[in-house]
Write a protein that holds these residues in place. Sequence first.
Motif, PDB file in Angstrom:
ATOM      1  N   VAL A  11       0.850  -1.193   0.000  1.00  0.00           N
ATOM      2  CA  VAL A  11       0.000   0.000   0.000  1.00  0.00           C
ATOM      3  C   VAL A  11       0.885   1.243   0.000  1.00  0.00           C
ATOM      4  CG1 VAL A  11      -1.818   1.277   1.185  1.00  0.00           C
ATOM      5  CG2 VAL A  11      -1.775  -1.220   1.289  1.00  0.00           C
ATOM      6  N   TYR A  12       0.684   2.104  -1.006  1.00  0.00           N
ATOM      7  CA  TYR A  12       1.418   3.358  -1.112  1.00  0.00           C
ATOM      8  C   TYR A  12       0.462   4.512  -0.836  1.00  0.00           C
ATOM      9  CZ  TYR A  12       5.011   0.460  -3.215  1.00  0.00           C
ATOM     10  OH  TYR A  12       5.953  -0.506  -3.420  1.00  0.00           O
ATOM     11  N   VAL A  13       1.026   5.682  -0.545  1.00  0.00           N
ATOM     12  CA  VAL A  13       0.194   6.835  -0.227  1.00  0.00           C
ATOM     13  C   VAL A  13       0.802   8.071  -0.862  1.00  0.00           C
ATOM     14  CG1 VAL A  13       1.416   7.271   1.955  1.00  0.00           C
ATOM     15  CG2 VAL A  13      -0.916   8.124   1.651  1.00  0.00           C
ATOM     16  N   GLY A  14      -0.048   9.013  -1.272  1.00  0.00           N
ATOM     17  CA  GLY A  14       0.459  10.233  -1.876  1.00  0.00           C
ATOM     18  C   GLY A  14      -0.644  11.025  -2.544  1.00  0.00           C
ATOM     19  N   SER A  15      -0.287  11.787  -3.557  1.00  0.00           N
ATOM     20  CA  SER A  15      -1.248  12.634  -4.271  1.00  0.00           C
ATOM     21  C   SER A  15      -0.904  12.654  -5.752  1.00  0.00           C
ATOM     22  CB  SER A  15      -1.224  14.059  -3.717  1.00  0.00           C
ATOM     23  OG  SER A  15      -1.920  14.945  -4.577  1.00  0.00           O
ATOM     24  N   ALA A  16      -1.883  12.293  -6.570  1.00  0.00           N
ATOM     25  CA  ALA A  16      -1.677  12.353  -8.015  1.00  0.00           C
ATOM     26  C   ALA A  16      -1.579  13.797  -8.494  1.00  0.00           C
ATOM     27  CB  ALA A  16      -2.823  11.645  -8.728  1.00  0.00           C
ATOM     28  N   ILE A  17      -2.193  14.731  -7.762  1.00  0.00           N
ATOM     29  CA  ILE A  17      -2.191  16.137  -8.168  1.00  0.00           C
ATOM     30  C   ILE A  17      -0.829  16.775  -7.903  1.00  0.00           C
ATOM     31  CG2 ILE A  17      -3.201  18.411  -7.734  1.00  0.00           C
ATOM     32  CD1 ILE A  17      -5.007  16.527  -9.321  1.00  0.00           C
ATOM     33  N   THR A  18      -0.276  16.574  -6.703  1.00  0.00           N
ATOM     34  CA  THR A  18       1.003  17.219  -6.371  1.00  0.00           C
ATOM     35  C   THR A  18       2.203  16.360  -6.748  1.00  0.00           C
ATOM     36  OG1 THR A  18       1.129  16.285  -4.123  1.00  0.00           O
ATOM     37  CG2 THR A  18      -0.142  18.320  -4.420  1.00  0.00           C
ATOM     38  N   GLY A  19       2.014  15.054  -6.866  1.00  0.00           N
ATOM     39  CA  GLY A  19       3.115  14.162  -7.233  1.00  0.00           C
ATOM     40  C   GLY A  19       3.812  13.506  -6.072  1.00  0.00           C
ATOM     41  N   GLY A  53       4.684  10.908  -3.364  1.00  0.00           N
ATOM     42  CA  GLY A  53       4.437   9.471  -3.263  1.00  0.00           C
ATOM     43  C   GLY A  53       4.431   8.751  -4.603  1.00  0.00           C
ATOM     44  N   ILE A  54       4.461   9.481  -5.715  1.00  0.00           N
ATOM     45  CA  ILE A  54       4.399   8.852  -7.038  1.00  0.00           C
ATOM     46  C   ILE A  54       5.687   8.097  -7.382  1.00  0.00           C
ATOM     47  CG2 ILE A  54       4.106   9.250  -9.504  1.00  0.00           C
ATOM     48  CD1 ILE A  54       1.553   9.512  -7.848  1.00  0.00           C
ATOM     49  N   PRO A  55       6.893   8.641  -7.107  1.00  0.00           N
ATOM     50  CA  PRO A  55       8.111   7.863  -7.405  1.00  0.00           C
ATOM     51  C   PRO A  55       8.123   6.512  -6.691  1.00  0.00           C
ATOM     52  CG  PRO A  55       8.663  10.159  -6.990  1.00  0.00           C
ATOM     53  CD  PRO A  55       7.224  10.002  -6.631  1.00  0.00           C
ATOM     54  N   GLU A  56       7.639   6.484  -5.442  1.00  0.00           N
ATOM     55  CA  GLU A  56       7.613   5.215  -4.702  1.00  0.00           C
ATOM     56  C   GLU A  56       6.615   4.236  -5.331  1.00  0.00           C
ATOM     57  OE1 GLU A  56       9.248   8.407  -2.247  1.00  0.00           O
ATOM     58  OE2 GLU A  56       7.349   8.236  -3.333  1.00  0.00           O
ATOM     59  N   LEU A  57       5.466   4.749  -5.767  1.00  0.00           N
ATOM     60  CA  LEU A  57       4.486   3.884  -6.425  1.00  0.00           C
ATOM     61  C   LEU A  57       5.053   3.324  -7.731  1.00  0.00           C
ATOM     62  CD1 LEU A  57       1.632   2.690  -6.734  1.00  0.00           C
ATOM     63  CD2 LEU A  57       0.963   4.823  -7.860  1.00  0.00           C
ATOM     64  N   ILE A  58       5.730   4.169  -8.509  1.00  0.00           N
ATOM     65  CA  ILE A  58       6.319   3.708  -9.768  1.00  0.00           C
ATOM     66  C   ILE A  58       7.353   2.623  -9.510  1.00  0.00           C
ATOM     67  CG2 ILE A  58       7.829   4.416 -11.669  1.00  0.00           C
ATOM     68  CD1 ILE A  58       6.347   7.089 -11.706  1.00  0.00           C
ATOM     69  N   GLU A  59       8.165   2.807  -8.487  1.00  0.00           N
ATOM     70  CA  GLU A  59       9.147   1.779  -8.150  1.00  0.00           C
ATOM     71  C   GLU A  59       8.460   0.485  -7.731  1.00  0.00           C
ATOM     72  OE1 GLU A  59      12.604  -0.294  -7.489  1.00  0.00           O
ATOM     73  OE2 GLU A  59      12.201   1.532  -8.653  1.00  0.00           O
ATOM     74  N   GLY A  60       7.332   0.606  -7.016  1.00  0.00           N
ATOM     75  CA  GLY A  60       6.571  -0.584  -6.632  1.00  0.00           C
ATOM     76  C   GLY A  60       6.011  -1.315  -7.835  1.00  0.00           C
ATOM     77  N   VAL A  61       5.496  -0.556  -8.826  1.00  0.00           N
ATOM     78  CA  VAL A  61       4.992  -1.172 -10.062  1.00  0.00           C
ATOM     79  C   VAL A  61       6.113  -1.926 -10.756  1.00  0.00           C
ATOM     80  CG1 VAL A  61       4.135  -0.670 -12.383  1.00  0.00           C
ATOM     81  CG2 VAL A  61       3.106   0.466 -10.401  1.00  0.00           C
ATOM     82  N   ARG A  62       7.282  -1.298 -10.865  1.00  0.00           N
ATOM     83  CA  ARG A  62       8.413  -1.926 -11.556  1.00  0.00           C
ATOM     84  C   ARG A  62       8.920  -3.160 -10.817  1.00  0.00           C
ATOM     85  NH1 ARG A  62      13.386  -2.800 -11.353  1.00  0.00           N
ATOM     86  NH2 ARG A  62      13.536  -1.857  -9.293  1.00  0.00           N
ATOM     87  N   GLU A  63       8.981  -3.071  -9.479  1.00  0.00           N
ATOM     88  CA  GLU A  63       9.600  -4.138  -8.700  1.00  0.00           C
ATOM     89  C   GLU A  63       8.656  -5.284  -8.369  1.00  0.00           C
ATOM     90  OE1 GLU A  63      12.035  -4.669  -4.451  1.00  0.00           O
ATOM     91  OE2 GLU A  63      11.169  -2.727  -5.009  1.00  0.00           O
ATOM     92  N   PHE A  64       7.386  -4.979  -8.111  1.00  0.00           N
ATOM     93  CA  PHE A  64       6.505  -5.988  -7.525  1.00  0.00           C
ATOM     94  C   PHE A  64       5.488  -6.609  -8.487  1.00  0.00           C
ATOM     95  CE2 PHE A  64       7.294  -3.366  -3.525  1.00  0.00           C
ATOM     96  CZ  PHE A  64       8.336  -4.191  -3.114  1.00  0.00           C
ATOM     97  N   LEU A  65       5.160  -5.922  -9.566  1.00  0.00           N
ATOM     98  CA  LEU A  65       4.155  -6.476 -10.478  1.00  0.00           C
ATOM     99  C   LEU A  65       4.830  -7.242 -11.611  1.00  0.00           C
ATOM    100  CD1 LEU A  65       1.491  -3.626 -10.634  1.00  0.00           C
ATOM    101  CD2 LEU A  65       1.515  -5.691  -9.226  1.00  0.00           C
ATOM    102  N   PRO A  66       4.221  -8.336 -12.071  1.00  0.00           N
ATOM    103  CA  PRO A  66       4.897  -9.244 -13.009  1.00  0.00           C
ATOM    104  C   PRO A  66       4.808  -8.791 -14.458  1.00  0.00           C
ATOM    105  CG  PRO A  66       2.758 -10.148 -12.419  1.00  0.00           C
ATOM    106  CD  PRO A  66       2.900  -8.859 -11.652  1.00  0.00           C
ATOM    107  N   ALA A  67       5.920  -8.272 -14.984  1.00  0.00           N
ATOM    108  CA  ALA A  67       5.978  -7.972 -16.413  1.00  0.00           C
ATOM    109  C   ALA A  67       6.045  -9.288 -17.166  1.00  0.00           C
ATOM    110  CB  ALA A  67       7.200  -7.106 -16.725  1.00  0.00           C
ATOM    111  N   GLY A  68       5.110  -9.480 -18.086  1.00  0.00           N
ATOM    112  CA  GLY A  68       5.033 -10.748 -18.795  1.00  0.00           C
ATOM    113  C   GLY A  68       6.157 -10.917 -19.801  1.00  0.00           C
TER     114      GLY A  68
END
Length: 657
Positions: free
Chosen positions: A234-242, A244-259
Amino acid sequence: MRTTSRTLNLGILAHVDAGKTSLTERLLYAAGVIDEIGSVDAGSTRTDSLELERRRGITIKTAVANFLLGNGGSAVSVNLVDTPGHPDFIAEVERVLGVLDGAVLVVSAVEGVQPQTRVLMRTLKRLGIPSLLFINKADRRGADDGRVLHEIERRLDVPVIPMGRIVDGIGTAEARAEAFAPEDSAFTQRLLDTLTLHDDTLLGAYVTDARSVTYERLRAALAAQTRRGQIHPVYVGSAITGTGIPELIEGVREFLPAGCDDAEGPLSGRVFKVERGGSGEKVAYARLFSGELRVRERVPVAGREGKVTDLAVFDRGTAEHRVSVRAGRIAMLRGLADVRIGDVIGREPDDHPYQHVFAPPSLETVVVPADPADKGALHLALTQLAEQDPLIGLRQDPEGRELSVSLYGEVQKEVLATTLAEEYGLAVTFRKTVPICVERVAGTGTAHEILGHDGNPFLATVGLRVEPGPPGGGVVFRREVELGSLPLGYMRAVEETVHVTLRQGLYGWQVPDCAVTMTHSGFCSIRSTAGEFRGLTPLVLMSALRRAGTVVHEPMHRFRLEFPQDAYAAVSPALARRRALTDPAAALGDTYVVEGHIPADEVHGLDAELPELTGGEGVLETAFDHHRPATAPRSRERTDHNPLHREEYLLHAHRRV
């Protein structure tokens, strides 16, 4: 040597107004795809491209964008799929789920877990789609990431790991998110406690030698369990101000399975969206799971052969025309005139079966053109819209006087009316929304018509017996006649006509879950045709059905209603007025929770009056659950393949003969 491509097809899901489209804009901006972040309020977002979406500020149609994460050989191409959040457009979400590798479920830091949030999380869990959660709108007044995290843990009923928190300025534009560090002992202890619930090897290693369980090992275990759908960071932040977004992007890259889809394997893909191009041609959106597809190539599409005349893939925010598309990508295909949503291109994907995860619409309404002369144009327009959304369920009455469409809710009426006005130049109104009922067979009934007897004008003999079947069993066709007593084509004609006829029973509603047995058969070897059997079967079947009898059942929704305890005196009689069947209320802190069942046509009315009854604090969740015998007679217009009276049907049959 086979080549593979690393592509992540990522869905962004949320309850309406949680900030899903704003998050999509922020991710595209962070990846360098767009130079300026669009605004939902201003109608300038990349993925909400329809004028109606921009005007209303909600997502109605699924949209796709692409960006690159990382560089070099470790780079991942992300196809970002922005889906509608309003429950009236849940069918759009269903079609996307079958082509996703992972998802981000967005939750508002102000409103918290909402009804659609729970529906989506249950569905992601059921399908095993790996997912992260993002608590958005930390900059909004009233935001509280701690409270919302607690709601996520309590109401979503899935294991979660908070990856950070808001450390400054919560509820303001200065809100700042900070990731938990490896040195944070509380964070690492929670990681250990949660991860060892699903990993006995990790638990054994910790018990044997605690020092061997390093932070790096915990991080690797977190990635593995997230990809298996066992845990949800679970990540937290604001799409409007940005923040928490770098941490979410790193989570997408690291934790979700690229096929790593096999580009040299057999062709396999699925269509998840169909729209009309500027010239009225069909444009199909398809995910390719394996193989390669080329322009001008003839390919099998749902058992038919089609020719792709043009294709485009999404690359860095735009759709680029290409001569081919390889496995892992999402492509826009032109030239497939008969393509429909859900069609398989090539062979059926092994690991991505198409599943209906949400109940079909339980409501319908009659669409009335403002100018009666537009009736034909309206039928054509609705037919084309039904290609883009099969659950529209277009239906026309016998004389062609009225057109009905299926609905999930009232917002669809507004969208449909606007679409017809702006895209087709048609002004329409709607009749009152009514529930889509079914008819269940009450007993056993038999009937037959013998060739050459009792004025039977058809050169065929058909006898049928109708009996109730188990709920959910569908229509089962059986044969008691001797095998070979009819040519196979005639037998198929009877069976196919049985299924068509049961779309509308004695009261005009579909008849599901019954057994139809063929008891008599006969034909004239010289003059009989399959058409004779198609003409006679409805007469025999409806006679048997009338003798068996049917009972109309109305759709019921399971509901969960949470509201302040002091509103109970107002809520309780409202539920009774709307014919709800409730379980005893349960206290949950300073609120009450009431669960039960309510007729589908009462849901919208209850939802509309809740703000006044509960001071704006009532939260209603509903989903179709079952059908029950209707408390009042509910008849529906019938079509001419379902004869009520033998004499009238035979009169029309004689005219045809």
